[in-house]
Scaffold this motif. Sequence first.
Motif, PDB file in Angstrom:
ATOM      1  N   UNK A  34      16.205  65.890  31.815  1.00  0.00           N
ATOM      2  CA  UNK A  34      15.503  65.979  33.127  1.00  0.00           C
ATOM      3  C   UNK A  34      14.634  67.176  33.183  1.00  0.00           C
ATOM      4  N   UNK A  35      15.063  68.295  31.911  1.00  0.00           N
ATOM      5  CA  UNK A  35      14.319  69.470  32.063  1.00  0.00           C
ATOM      6  C   UNK A  35      12.773  69.106  31.444  1.00  0.00           C
ATOM      7  N   UNK A  36      12.837  67.948  30.628  1.00  0.00           N
ATOM      8  CA  UNK A  36      11.323  67.836  30.083  1.00  0.00           C
ATOM      9  C   UNK A  36      10.375  67.637  31.124  1.00  0.00           C
ATOM     10  N   UNK A  37       9.106  67.918  30.813  1.00  0.00           N
ATOM     11  CA  UNK A  37       8.037  67.852  31.689  1.00  0.00           C
ATOM     12  C   UNK A  37       7.608  66.385  31.982  1.00  0.00           C
ATOM     13  N   UNK A  38       7.600  65.494  30.821  1.00  0.00           N
ATOM     14  CA  UNK A  38       7.344  64.299  31.428  1.00  0.00           C
ATOM     15  C   UNK A  38       8.288  63.508  31.979  1.00  0.00           C
ATOM     16  N   UNK A  39       9.429  63.798  31.811  1.00  0.00           N
ATOM     17  CA  UNK A  39      10.542  62.773  32.821  1.00  0.00           C
ATOM     18  C   UNK A  39      10.453  63.470  33.991  1.00  0.00           C
ATOM     19  N   UNK A  40      10.315  64.755  34.213  1.00  0.00           N
ATOM     20  CA  UNK A  40      10.405  65.244  35.393  1.00  0.00           C
ATOM     21  C   UNK A  40       9.141  65.006  36.337  1.00  0.00           C
ATOM     22  N   UNK A  41       7.920  64.903  35.684  1.00  0.00           N
ATOM     23  CA  UNK A  41       7.065  64.316  36.397  1.00  0.00           C
ATOM     24  C   UNK A  41       7.241  62.776  36.872  1.00  0.00           C
ATOM     25  N   UNK A  42       7.617  62.001  36.007  1.00  0.00           N
ATOM     26  CA  UNK A  42       8.080  60.704  36.487  1.00  0.00           C
ATOM     27  C   UNK A  42       9.003  60.462  37.642  1.00  0.00           C
ATOM     28  N   UNK A  43      10.079  61.263  37.564  1.00  0.00           N
ATOM     29  CA  UNK A  43      10.890  61.460  38.701  1.00  0.00           C
ATOM     30  C   UNK A  43      10.373  61.952  40.025  1.00  0.00           C
ATOM     31  N   UNK A  44       9.445  63.051  39.968  1.00  0.00           N
ATOM     32  CA  UNK A  44       8.638  63.452  40.981  1.00  0.00           C
ATOM     33  C   UNK A  44       7.677  62.422  41.487  1.00  0.00           C
ATOM     34  N   UNK A  45       6.915  61.864  40.990  1.00  0.00           N
ATOM     35  CA  UNK A  45       6.275  60.574  41.175  1.00  0.00           C
ATOM     36  C   UNK A  45       6.970  59.391  42.057  1.00  0.00           C
ATOM     37  N   UNK A  46       8.098  59.106  41.392  1.00  0.00           N
ATOM     38  CA  UNK A  46       8.767  58.260  41.977  1.00  0.00           C
ATOM     39  C   UNK A  46       9.374  58.302  43.194  1.00  0.00           C
ATOM     40  N   UNK A  47       9.917  59.848  43.462  1.00  0.00           N
ATOM     41  CA  UNK A  47      10.060  60.298  44.779  1.00  0.00           C
ATOM     42  C   UNK A  47       9.088  60.280  46.105  1.00  0.00           C
ATOM     43  N   UNK A  48       7.861  60.757  45.645  1.00  0.00           N
ATOM     44  CA  UNK A  48       6.749  60.779  46.218  1.00  0.00           C
ATOM     45  C   UNK A  48       6.178  59.499  46.721  1.00  0.00           C
ATOM     46  N   UNK A 107      -5.043  56.427  37.701  1.00  0.00           N
ATOM     47  CA  UNK A 107      -5.861  55.984  38.882  1.00  0.00           C
ATOM     48  C   UNK A 107      -5.255  55.148  39.748  1.00  0.00           C
ATOM     49  N   UNK A 108      -4.274  54.474  39.535  1.00  0.00           N
ATOM     50  CA  UNK A 108      -3.296  53.693  40.511  1.00  0.00           C
ATOM     51  C   UNK A 108      -2.850  54.434  41.645  1.00  0.00           C
ATOM     52  N   UNK A 109      -2.365  55.779  41.533  1.00  0.00           N
ATOM     53  CA  UNK A 109      -1.875  56.772  42.332  1.00  0.00           C
ATOM     54  C   UNK A 109      -3.167  57.169  43.120  1.00  0.00           C
ATOM     55  N   UNK A 110      -4.230  57.540  42.579  1.00  0.00           N
ATOM     56  CA  UNK A 110      -5.362  57.914  43.291  1.00  0.00           C
ATOM     57  C   UNK A 110      -5.914  56.923  44.291  1.00  0.00           C
ATOM     58  N   UNK A 111      -5.983  55.617  43.956  1.00  0.00           N
ATOM     59  CA  UNK A 111      -6.719  54.410  44.634  1.00  0.00           C
ATOM     60  C   UNK A 111      -5.717  54.337  45.713  1.00  0.00           C
ATOM     61  N   UNK A 112      -4.407  54.397  45.619  1.00  0.00           N
ATOM     62  CA  UNK A 112      -3.347  54.160  46.561  1.00  0.00           C
ATOM     63  C   UNK A 112      -3.231  55.322  47.646  1.00  0.00           C
ATOM     64  N   UNK A 199       1.070  62.416  50.542  1.00  0.00           N
ATOM     65  CA  UNK A 199       2.082  62.192  49.492  1.00  0.00           C
ATOM     66  C   UNK A 199       1.724  61.628  48.335  1.00  0.00           C
ATOM     67  N   UNK A 200       0.795  60.611  48.247  1.00  0.00           N
ATOM     68  CA  UNK A 200       0.290  59.945  47.130  1.00  0.00           C
ATOM     69  C   UNK A 200      -0.659  61.155  46.158  1.00  0.00           C
ATOM     70  N   UNK A 201      -1.580  61.624  46.946  1.00  0.00           N
ATOM     71  CA  UNK A 201      -2.313  62.459  46.402  1.00  0.00           C
ATOM     72  C   UNK A 201      -1.354  63.438  45.762  1.00  0.00           C
ATOM     73  N   UNK A 202      -0.560  64.078  46.226  1.00  0.00           N
ATOM     74  CA  UNK A 202       0.610  65.053  45.631  1.00  0.00           C
ATOM     75  C   UNK A 202       1.239  64.289  44.337  1.00  0.00           C
ATOM     76  N   UNK A 203       1.594  63.080  44.432  1.00  0.00           N
ATOM     77  CA  UNK A 203       2.108  62.169  43.165  1.00  0.00           C
ATOM     78  C   UNK A 203       1.191  62.020  42.006  1.00  0.00           C
ATOM     79  N   UNK A 204      -0.026  61.977  42.478  1.00  0.00           N
ATOM     80  CA  UNK A 204      -1.354  61.969  41.412  1.00  0.00           C
ATOM     81  C   UNK A 204      -1.495  63.224  40.528  1.00  0.00           C
ATOM     82  N   UNK A 205      -1.540  64.393  41.561  1.00  0.00           N
ATOM     83  CA  UNK A 205      -1.800  65.716  41.075  1.00  0.00           C
ATOM     84  C   UNK A 205      -0.732  66.114  40.118  1.00  0.00           C
TER      85      UNK A 205
END
Length: 214
Positions: A34-48, A107-112, A199-205
């Motif tokens: 959970x401390x890894x950046x990639x995994x943390x990014x996926x968790x954050x995107x899933x939440x947002x 791209x999918x997050x930005x379009x959404x 919220x979706x823009x934040x997940x994209x960023x």
Amino acid sequence: METHGQGLCMSMSWLRNWCLSKVLLRSPVRPLRLMDKNVSAIFLVSTLFGLAAGLYDLVFPYYLDSLKVSFKEMGLIFSAAAFATAVLAVFVGAKSDVLGRKWFYSLSLAVASVATTLTPLLQRVWELMLVRMFLGIASSIRESLHPTLIYDYVRAGFTKLLGRTWGMEQTASGFGQLLAGMALLAFGFQGSFLLGGILLLASFAAFASFYREA
């Protein structure tokens, strides 16, 4: 009666999401991952994304009702998104191996985000059909690539981590539906859709900044 019926359906949807999340979140994942950046990014995107999806799923039908859209027209709006999603599913899977999964996922997050924000500005049936198609396509791309992003990076304990992220997203979706009710009262349709877009823009960023493709 119709409003009460829609409210009951949304309540049952929230309860389903909550129960599903309780099952999925039981799978333990090693804390170090959970401390890894990639995994943390996926968790954050899933939440947002879950928050935004839950909010949109509740607000959109009420928005259609406020426009006096008939049930037949509602069927056209939702079915168009389903057909477009099915057609593009194969194309996206093939191209993601060439252009990179991170590019398509971002791209999918930005379009959404754009589709969600533009929704309250559209009132004609064909416009709503089009924006729903783009939103459905974006969601489908993300759902297709989400497991592969985890599998490419975390082979050991893949199913545990995947279940954890889906559980997080389902829980966030339930809270998103609760948030939708408060947002509608406070901001109306335009403000509620704008909140979902933010919220979706934040997940994209977050994903574009922190996820590093191998």
